[in-house]
Design an enzyme around this catalytic site. Sequence first.
Site, mmCIF file in Angstrom:
data_model
loop_
_atom_site.group_PDB
_atom_site.id
_atom_site.type_symbol
_atom_site.label_atom_id
_atom_site.label_comp_id
_atom_site.label_asym_id
_atom_site.label_seq_id
_atom_site.Cartn_x
_atom_site.Cartn_y
_atom_site.Cartn_z
ATOM 1 N N HIS A 105 0.927 -1.431 0.693
ATOM 2 C CA HIS A 105 1.566 -2.748 0.616
ATOM 3 C C HIS A 105 2.972 -2.638 0.051
ATOM 4 O O HIS A 105 3.161 -2.150 -1.061
ATOM 5 C CB HIS A 105 0.707 -3.658 -0.276
ATOM 6 C CG HIS A 105 1.168 -5.066 -0.316
ATOM 7 N ND1 HIS A 105 1.389 -5.749 -1.486
ATOM 8 C CD2 HIS A 105 1.449 -5.940 0.686
ATOM 9 C CE1 HIS A 105 1.764 -6.984 -1.208
ATOM 10 N NE2 HIS A 105 1.818 -7.119 0.108
ATOM 11 N N HIS A 155 11.149 -8.778 -0.209
ATOM 12 C CA HIS A 155 10.063 -9.757 -0.194
ATOM 13 C C HIS A 155 10.542 -11.173 -0.513
ATOM 14 O O HIS A 155 10.280 -12.118 0.228
ATOM 15 C CB HIS A 155 8.976 -9.345 -1.190
ATOM 16 C CG HIS A 155 7.834 -10.304 -1.260
ATOM 17 N ND1 HIS A 155 7.831 -11.418 -2.093
ATOM 18 C CD2 HIS A 155 6.656 -10.354 -0.597
ATOM 19 C CE1 HIS A 155 6.714 -12.093 -1.938
ATOM 20 N NE2 HIS A 155 5.975 -11.469 -1.032
HETATM 21 O O1 G3P Z 1 1.126 -8.886 4.849
HETATM 22 C C1 G3P Z 1 0.254 -8.965 3.775
HETATM 23 C C2 G3P Z 1 0.960 -9.446 2.533
HETATM 24 O O2 G3P Z 1 2.131 -8.709 2.372
HETATM 25 C C3 G3P Z 1 1.288 -10.918 2.567
HETATM 26 O O3 G3P Z 1 1.779 -11.416 1.369
HETATM 27 O O4 G3P Z 1 3.521 -12.160 -0.198
HETATM 28 O O5 G3P Z 1 2.754 -9.805 -0.251
HETATM 29 O O6 G3P Z 1 4.167 -10.620 1.628
HETATM 30 P P1 G3P Z 1 3.106 -10.980 0.608
HETATM 31 MG MG MG Z 2 4.221 -8.893 2.907
#
Ligand code: G3P
Ligand code: MG
Length: 249
Positions: A13, A55
């Site tokens: 992630h 992000h």
């Molecule tokens: O794509 C999964 C996840 O990344 C979605 O939430 O806020 O971490 O971008 P966020």
């Molecule tokens: Mg994400």
Amino acid sequence: MDKRPALPRVIGHRGAMSYAPENTLAGFREAARRGVTWIEFDTRLSADGVAVIIHDARLERTTSGRGPVAGTCFGKIAGLDAGAWFAPEFAGERVPRLDEAVRLAGELGLGVNIELKPNRQHQRELASAVLEVLAEGWPRHLPPALLSSFDRKVLAALRKLGSPWPSGLLVKSLPRNWHRQVAVFGCSCVNAAHDRLSRADAQAVKSRGFVLGAYTLDDPARARELFGWGVDAVFSNAPDVVMAGLNGI
Ligand code: G3P
Ligand code: MG
């Protein structure tokens, strides 16, 4: 439904954000070093339309800059530090452009889930910019990228622009009309928050033949439970920990 993404069990992630600053090239290298085969990262547009990997809508949390990403030209973003906030040894990391991230993924052999985060009313511009970068520089030896978004207008724009890439509907809870939404947008994948996903939700998505991802978790026991429900892939900040705890499942 076509263009199903070939996701692995565990996706890093924002790179591997427990170990290295999120959404940086250093983070992607760290993910690869820890044995990850796919990463997720977030992209949005600078004021002058450059797709950058970050992000938040604002610069403050993960860079040395201030203000909205959408209100800042790439020339200025390029000079910001995106690593020192995380740890001193990452000082000097930059906010990558999408083309740089994709090129490095090719060098590292990493599959990629690109999450598109639009600013208000710039959905089509973001979709178009991402498709253009991928058309010009996608490393052909990688599996096709998965393009995902929470934003329905982005998903609609990808379809309208004739995106050749698998697309994913991102949700927190699975909406009651999820099946209509994926049909409208041509998505082959649904990615949902793991802590809002039920076994019945998972079975509903899987029984209709869609790829199902769950974000974001670092507990191998929870990952095993989700895989038992039929979840195909989990997103993790500590992907090596989750992979080590799977015992080959
Ligand atoms: O794509 C999964 C996840 O990344 C979605 O939430 O806020 O971490 O971008 P966020
Ligand atoms: Mg994400």
